[in-house]
Design a protein around this motif. Structure first.
Motif, short mmCIF file in Angstrom:
data_model
loop_
_atom_site.label_atom_id
_atom_site.label_comp_id
_atom_site.label_asym_id
_atom_site.label_seq_id
_atom_site.Cartn_x
_atom_site.Cartn_y
_atom_site.Cartn_z
N PHE A 1 30.10 88.46 -29.37
CA PHE A 1 30.43 89.66 -30.13
C PHE A 1 29.92 89.55 -31.57
N VAL A 2 30.08 88.33 -32.16
CA VAL A 2 29.63 88.14 -33.55
C VAL A 2 28.11 88.21 -33.62
N SER A 3 27.44 87.60 -32.63
CA SER A 3 25.98 87.69 -32.61
C SER A 3 25.53 89.14 -32.48
N TYR A 4 26.27 89.91 -31.68
CA TYR A 4 25.96 91.33 -31.53
C TYR A 4 26.04 92.05 -32.86
N LEU A 5 27.07 91.70 -33.66
CA LEU A 5 27.21 92.34 -34.96
C LEU A 5 26.04 91.97 -35.88
N HIS A 6 25.66 90.69 -35.89
CA HIS A 6 24.54 90.28 -36.73
C HIS A 6 23.26 90.97 -36.30
N MET A 7 23.05 91.10 -34.97
CA MET A 7 21.82 91.67 -34.45
C MET A 7 21.67 93.14 -34.84
N ARG A 8 22.78 93.86 -34.93
CA ARG A 8 22.69 95.30 -35.17
C ARG A 8 22.32 95.64 -36.61
N ARG A 9 22.33 94.63 -37.49
CA ARG A 9 21.99 94.88 -38.90
C ARG A 9 22.74 96.12 -39.41
N ILE A 10 24.00 96.04 -39.35
CA ILE A 10 24.88 97.18 -39.67
C ILE A 10 24.79 97.53 -41.14
N GLY A 11 24.58 98.83 -41.41
CA GLY A 11 24.53 99.29 -42.80
C GLY A 11 25.89 99.65 -43.35
N ASP A 12 26.86 99.83 -42.46
CA ASP A 12 28.22 100.15 -42.93
C ASP A 12 28.89 98.90 -43.45
N MET A 13 30.05 99.14 -44.11
CA MET A 13 30.83 98.01 -44.63
C MET A 13 31.72 97.48 -43.51
N ALA A 14 31.11 96.63 -42.64
CA ALA A 14 31.83 96.10 -41.48
C ALA A 14 32.09 94.62 -41.66
N PHE A 15 33.09 94.13 -40.89
CA PHE A 15 33.44 92.72 -40.97
C PHE A 15 34.13 92.31 -39.68
N CYS A 16 34.15 90.97 -39.45
CA CYS A 16 34.85 90.42 -38.29
C CYS A 16 35.50 89.11 -38.72
N LYS A 17 36.76 88.90 -38.32
CA LYS A 17 37.51 87.70 -38.69
C LYS A 17 38.03 87.02 -37.42
N ASP A 18 38.30 85.69 -37.56
CA ASP A 18 38.89 84.99 -36.42
C ASP A 18 40.40 85.15 -36.46
N ASN B 1 26.11 93.35 -44.99
CA ASN B 1 25.54 93.23 -46.32
C ASN B 1 26.22 94.19 -47.31
N ALA B 2 26.48 95.45 -46.87
CA ALA B 2 27.12 96.44 -47.74
C ALA B 2 28.53 96.00 -48.10
N TYR B 3 29.27 95.44 -47.14
CA TYR B 3 30.65 95.01 -47.38
C TYR B 3 30.68 93.84 -48.35
N CYS B 4 29.79 92.90 -48.16
CA CYS B 4 29.78 91.72 -49.03
C CYS B 4 29.37 92.08 -50.46
N GLU B 5 28.34 92.90 -50.60
CA GLU B 5 27.87 93.23 -51.94
C GLU B 5 28.88 94.10 -52.71
N LYS B 6 29.45 95.09 -52.05
CA LYS B 6 30.29 96.06 -52.77
C LYS B 6 31.73 95.59 -52.90
N ILE B 7 32.23 94.88 -51.88
CA ILE B 7 33.65 94.55 -51.89
C ILE B 7 33.88 93.08 -52.23
N LEU B 8 33.22 92.16 -51.47
CA LEU B 8 33.49 90.75 -51.67
C LEU B 8 32.74 90.16 -52.85
N LYS B 9 31.68 90.82 -53.28
CA LYS B 9 30.87 90.35 -54.41
C LYS B 9 30.28 88.96 -54.14
#
Length: 575
Positions: free
Chosen positions: A47-64, A74-82
């Motif tokens: 599932f995580v590989s699927y997320l990486h492969m899709r190159r998602i432009g939205d602010m998406a994330f996945c946690k264990d 990329n959008a989530y990290c840059e805008k939210i997590l810095k």
């Protein structure tokens, strides 16, 4: 996700259970995921590989399951997590805030992130959260959507989610709420009544309407029939207005209806109706209501006073401060030779001769200073140019602030009065001449009366002196001669009677009882002397019964009947 899609599995160094199989008990509301119910049996790593492969432009994330990041777009990290995508892997929100915490947004994210993760894991379904962050000088609003990733046994494998920047929407919603609050406040606190009705029932009304109709709050009236609150005589008119509005017509002028206010008092309401879509209804009506009870009553009073003024038998006029005539009754216009319509709008100068204008200016000056001028006589000019006198009272009307508004006056034609005053003056002069002559005659009469009084007093003194000199000595001689008892009684009565003649007793008695007979006067005189009934009977040669009859007649004529007053005491009081 499609079954035929090739997934590149990346190693998950920071995930304790990368090969665990996961399934999706609920559809995840994310546009970047193509997940359907039944897409079960893939591993967390897939599932995580699927997320990486899709190159998602939205602010998406996945946690264990320990809420550590396995993926961040990329959008989530840059805008939210810095931080970069690689830097967030294996860290939770608190650790990211501690590592990259110079930005104030991360601390707030760490607080809310773990709390929302716990709520999502406990709920076992997709959850929505609102988060407001301060990033630099900008406040942004995020909508966080998180869904649990579950193992086959139902335990938590991780969390997948995404964030949407809803700052603009929230600002618009906030502005809309503020606008709605402003308009609601304006409506609810308006000084006019506002109501929305549909099918003649109240959907909404403000406090102005509810308070006047006796409701503690507007909601008490919702759903009630509006027509039930009106006077039956006005229902047909209101229904006709309603039908015209639904035909697309407009009201020509505000309408009037009567209603019963709290306490049973009847009120008069002016209303305007427009068609107004409300809460999905396009056939509802918006009513603007103004309580005009006081105004209508005031207008009724004005109409009554105007009717009185119009028919008054004296003149009434109202003029502006500049002298323009705005009202006059029939008397005032006709006495000047005009119709009412001819003088309205004219300046007051047309009614005054030229020689009166300086005086009128002084009167107006006094009026502005004093507020009223009473009983002034002014010469007026008729339409034909002739003049006549009028007696006027003028008052300066002012507003609540004391500022002058207009001048009101009452006046009466005193031509006839002046004529009668002239006649009266001539009559007074003639009367004075006659009075003077009468005064002279009175003076002469007073002289004559004074002379008569002096002569009467002189005569009385002479009579008294003659009686004392000529009569009294003989009485004294008789008293010394040998007389029997009866003769001595006669002599006593003679002496007393003589003294009475010389006193004012008989005059007083006669003045008060001019209708006593001579016998009654004789009996009264003897009673006054202290004689009893038997003595009086002996001296007068009559019986005791006759004396008592005379006594009763005397008491009746003196007004002593049924009064406990001694007759002798009363007679002695007369002189």
């Amino acid at each position: 996700m499609g079954k035929d899609q090739v997934i590149v599995i990346e190693p998950l160094e920071h995930c304790a259970t990368p090969e665990v199989k996961i399934h999706f008990p609920h559809i995840v509301e994310a546009p970047f995921l193509n997940i359907r119910e039944g897409d079960d049996g893939i591993s967390l790593a897939e599932f995580v590989s699927y997320l990486h492969m899709r190159r998602i432009g939205d602010m998406a994330f996945c946690k264990d399951r320990n809420f550590r990041y396995l993926f961040g777009s990329n959008a989530y990290c840059e805008k939210i997590l810095k931080c970069s995508q690689e830097e967030c892997i294996g860290l939770d929100d608190a650790e990211i805030a501690a590592t990259f915490g110079k930005q104030s947004a991360l601390g707030r994210l760490a607080e809310s992130g773990r709390q929302s993760d716990l709520q999502t894991s406990q709920a076992g379904r997709t959850c929505h959260f609102d988060l407001e962050l301060e990033i630099g000088e900008e406040n942004i609003c995020l909508e966080l959507i998180k869904a649990p990733l579950l193992e086959e046994n139902g335990s938590l494998a991780g969390i997948v989610g995404y964030a949407r920047d809803v700052t603009k929407r929230k600002r618009m919603e906030k502005a809309l709420r503020a606008s709605e609050l402003r308009y609601r406040t304006l409506v609810e606190k308006a000084t006019v009544g506002i109501a929305v009705i549909k099918d003649d029932r109240i959907l909404f009304c403000n406090e102005k309407v509810s308070s006047r109709l006796g409701a503690a709050k507007p909601e008490e009236l919702f759903g009630l029939s509006f027509l039930d609150m009106l006077s039956p005589e006005d229902l047909d008119d209101l229904r006709a207005v309603r039908d015209r509005i639904f035909r697309g017509e407009e009201m020509d002028s505000p309408g009037i209806f009567r209603t019963t206010y709290r306490g049973g008092q009847e009120g008069i309401v002016e209303y305007v109706v427009v068609r107004f879509p409300y809460e999905g209804y396009d056939d509802s009506l918006l009513l603007f209501l103004i309580d005009v009870t006081k105004r209508e009553k005031a207008q009724d009073e004005i109409r009554k006073f105007k009717a009185i003024a119009d028919s008054a038998n004296y003149g009434i006029a109202i003029v502006t401060l500049e002298g323009k005539i705005t009202y006059t009754n029939n008397y005032f216009a006709s006495v000047h030779g005009y119709e009412v319509g001819e003088v309205l709008g004219q300046n007051l100068r047309v009614l005054h001769p030229e020689d009166q204008r300086p005086r009128i200016e002084r009167i107006f000056s006094d009026l502005l200073r004093q507020g009223e001028v009473k009983a002034i006589e002014l010469k007026q000019r008729r339409k034909d140019g002739t003049t006549f006198p009028m007696l006027m009272n003028l008052v300066l009307a002012k507003d609540r602030k004391g500022e002058p508004l207009f001048i009101a006056g009452s006046a009466v034609d005193i031509t006839e009065l002046k004529r009668k005053e002239g006649e009266l003056r001539r009559s007074e002069a003639e009367l004075k001449r006659k009075s003077d002559r009468l005064e002279e005659a009175n003076t002469a009469l007073k002289v004559l009366l004074r002379n008569r009084d002096e002569e009467r007093m002189d005569l009385e003194q002479k009579i008294m002196a003659n009686v004392k000199r000529l009569v009294v000595p003989y009485i004294d001689r008789l008293r010394k001669s040998e007389l029997n008892g009866r003769q001595n009684g006669y002599l006593d009565s003679l002496e007393i009677s003589l003294k009475e003649v010389l006193s004012n007793f008989l005059g007083e008695l006669t003045s008060q009882t001019g209708n006593l007979t001579p016998k009654e006067i004789q009996v009264a005189n003897l009673i006054r002397q202290g004689r009893n009934t038997r003595d009086i009977a002996t001296l007068m040669g009559i019986g005791c019964g006759a004396v008592n009859l005379h006594r009763n007649h005397i008491r009746t004529k003196l007004g002593l009947t049924r009064k406990k007053i001694n007759l002798r005491s009363y007679l002695l009081s007369l002189g």
